[in-house]
Design a protein around this motif. Structure first.
Motif, short mmCIF file in Angstrom:
data_model
loop_
_atom_site.label_atom_id
_atom_site.label_comp_id
_atom_site.label_asym_id
_atom_site.label_seq_id
_atom_site.Cartn_x
_atom_site.Cartn_y
_atom_site.Cartn_z
N GLY A 1 0.82 -1.21 0.00
CA GLY A 1 0.00 0.00 0.00
C GLY A 1 0.85 1.25 0.00
N ILE A 2 0.24 2.36 -0.44
CA ILE A 2 0.89 3.67 -0.43
C ILE A 2 -0.12 4.70 0.04
CG2 ILE A 2 2.55 3.11 -2.25
CD1 ILE A 2 0.72 4.56 -4.24
N ASP A 3 0.37 5.88 0.42
CA ASP A 3 -0.53 6.96 0.81
C ASP A 3 -0.89 7.78 -0.43
OD1 ASP A 3 1.89 8.14 0.37
OD2 ASP A 3 2.08 9.05 2.34
N ASP A 4 -1.65 8.86 -0.25
CA ASP A 4 -2.10 9.66 -1.39
C ASP A 4 -0.91 10.29 -2.11
OD1 ASP A 4 -4.61 9.01 -0.52
OD2 ASP A 4 -5.40 11.05 -0.66
N LYS A 5 -0.95 10.24 -3.43
CA LYS A 5 0.13 10.77 -4.25
C LYS A 5 -0.28 12.04 -5.01
CE LYS A 5 2.88 7.66 -2.84
NZ LYS A 5 3.86 8.06 -1.80
N ASP A 6 -1.42 12.57 -4.69
CA ASP A 6 -1.88 13.80 -5.31
C ASP A 6 -2.83 14.47 -4.33
OD1 ASP A 6 -2.18 15.80 -7.17
OD2 ASP A 6 -2.72 14.45 -8.81
N ALA A 7 -3.10 15.74 -4.53
CA ALA A 7 -3.98 16.50 -3.64
C ALA A 7 -5.31 16.76 -4.35
CB ALA A 7 -3.33 17.80 -3.22
N VAL A 8 -6.36 16.07 -3.93
CA VAL A 8 -7.65 16.27 -4.58
C VAL A 8 -8.18 17.68 -4.35
CG1 VAL A 8 -8.27 13.83 -4.45
CG2 VAL A 8 -8.94 15.36 -2.60
N TYR A 9 -7.67 18.35 -3.33
CA TYR A 9 -8.14 19.69 -3.00
C TYR A 9 -7.38 20.79 -3.76
CZ TYR A 9 -9.49 17.01 1.18
OH TYR A 9 -9.98 16.06 2.04
N ALA A 10 -6.36 20.42 -4.52
CA ALA A 10 -5.44 21.42 -5.08
C ALA A 10 -6.16 22.43 -5.98
CB ALA A 10 -4.34 20.72 -5.88
N ASP A 11 -5.73 23.67 -5.88
CA ASP A 11 -6.22 24.73 -6.75
C ASP A 11 -5.12 25.02 -7.77
OD1 ASP A 11 -7.73 26.71 -7.85
OD2 ASP A 11 -7.32 28.20 -6.31
N PHE A 12 -5.45 24.92 -9.04
CA PHE A 12 -4.44 25.03 -10.08
C PHE A 12 -4.40 26.44 -10.67
CE2 PHE A 12 -5.84 20.60 -10.02
CZ PHE A 12 -4.62 19.95 -9.84
N GLU A 13 -3.21 26.87 -11.02
CA GLU A 13 -3.07 28.17 -11.67
C GLU A 13 -3.38 28.10 -13.16
OE1 GLU A 13 0.81 29.60 -10.88
OE2 GLU A 13 0.53 29.73 -8.70
N ALA A 14 -3.31 26.91 -13.74
CA ALA A 14 -3.60 26.75 -15.16
C ALA A 14 -5.09 26.98 -15.43
CB ALA A 14 -3.20 25.36 -15.63
N GLU B 1 -7.09 25.02 -16.94
CA GLU B 1 -7.83 23.78 -16.77
C GLU B 1 -7.14 22.94 -15.69
OE1 GLU B 1 -7.96 21.83 -20.51
OE2 GLU B 1 -9.49 23.18 -21.34
N PRO B 2 -7.92 22.16 -14.92
CA PRO B 2 -7.32 21.31 -13.87
C PRO B 2 -6.52 20.17 -14.51
CG PRO B 2 -9.65 20.83 -14.08
CD PRO B 2 -9.40 22.03 -14.94
N GLU B 3 -5.45 19.80 -13.84
CA GLU B 3 -4.66 18.66 -14.28
C GLU B 3 -5.35 17.37 -13.86
OE1 GLU B 3 -0.88 19.13 -12.49
OE2 GLU B 3 -0.52 21.12 -13.33
N ALA B 4 -5.07 16.32 -14.62
CA ALA B 4 -5.63 15.01 -14.28
C ALA B 4 -5.07 14.54 -12.93
CB ALA B 4 -5.28 14.00 -15.36
#
Length: 280
Positions: A95-108, A110-113
């Motif tokens: 197992g691993i922990d989360d590798k991305d932030a679902v809450y992230a606010d992007f400057e681009a 469009e949101p990144e995948a």
């Protein structure tokens, strides 16, 4: 409620443990070896995995495995069955922990995948391990079935806002185990989950251990009691359970209550009817 006391299994028993180069997987492999099991350690970390197997002695071996890859897991299981001619226990533990932030606010614009590696390793991989374990346990020459234990988490029982993908995966594993267990009981194949509270492993960031009081950590001995309770419980076909391991205690958690008789009737309906409807 505490797990059953450990008993020594026959020396010809064969196990696969994923995520075995460190933490819970390494502790479980060590415990099984001490009880004369033949154990195949599987991990993506080839250096640590090979070193662990070498330390554990001749009844241990290592196979480099990416559990998120069907091809890699198939090669692992096939090699074990070809070599030993049987498979008695599988710990789907990697197992691993989360590798991305679902809450992230992007400057681009469009949101990144989202990076779904956490779900691939923590949810899809154990289901792959289950499918492969089922295939080979059905081919044990003595028709003895086998035991499958999936490492879920206390985060599979409660909200876990810092790691929502991890929580989603671990919730899913409990639902999966409870769903398949009744179907396979007649084949002497048991499927259970352990749900550790916080255990000191390298899964979490190193800074976490400076923030958590040591008396709130669950010792590895409690996790081992839970595993061995399910392994020993195979002879009594103990299956479909979720064992929450918190400090020195093991609690066997029931599913939520049905809110109405109609819901109880729906989910308690004759299994054959559902199977027939889905042409299984």
């Amino acid at each position: 409620m505490h797990a059953a006391a450990m008993t020594v299994p026959p020396t010809n028993k064969v196990a696969i443990v994923t995520g075995a180069s460190s933490g819970i997987g390494l502790a479980l492999s060590t415990s099984l070896i001490a009880q004369s099991w033949t154990v195949v350690l599987a991990d993506i970390n080839a250096t640590a995995g090979a070193a662990a197997a070498s330390t554990l002695g001749p009844k241990a071996s290592f196979v480099e495995t990416d559990v998120s890859s069907w091809t890699s897991q198939l090669a692992l299981f096939k090699s074990v069955f070809t070599r030993f001619g049987r498979l008695d226990f599988v710990a789907a533990n990697a197992g691993i922990d989360d590798k991305d932030a679902v809450y992230a606010d992007f400057e681009a614009e469009e949101p990144e995948a989202l990076n779904f590696k956490t779900l691939e390793v923590d949810l899809l991989a154990p289901i792959m391990s289950f499918r492969l374990a089922l295939f080979y346990m059905r081919r044990n020459p003595d028709k003895s079935g086998g035991a499958i234990v999936i490492t879920s988490s206390s985060a599979g029982l409660y909200p876990f806002s810092s790691n929502p993908e991890y929580a989603a995966a671990k919730h899913g594993l409990i639902g999966f185990a409870r769903s398949v267990a009744p179907v396979l009981k007649r084949e002497k194949i048991t499927v259970n989950c352990i749900c550790p509270a916080l255990v000191s492993t390298n899964l979490a960031p190193a800074s976490l251990w400076t923030l958590i009081p040591k008396d709130q950590l669950t010792p590895m001995s409690t996790i081992m009691r839970a595993f061995h309770g399910f392994i020993d419980g195979h002879k009594d076909l103990l299956t479909g359970q979720a064992a929450e391991c918190a400090i020195d205690d093991i609690f066997y958690r029931d599913p939520v209550d049905f809110p109405s008789q109609s819901q109880k009737d729906m989910f308690s309906r004759d299994l054959g009817a559902w199977m027939s409807a889905y042409d299984m």
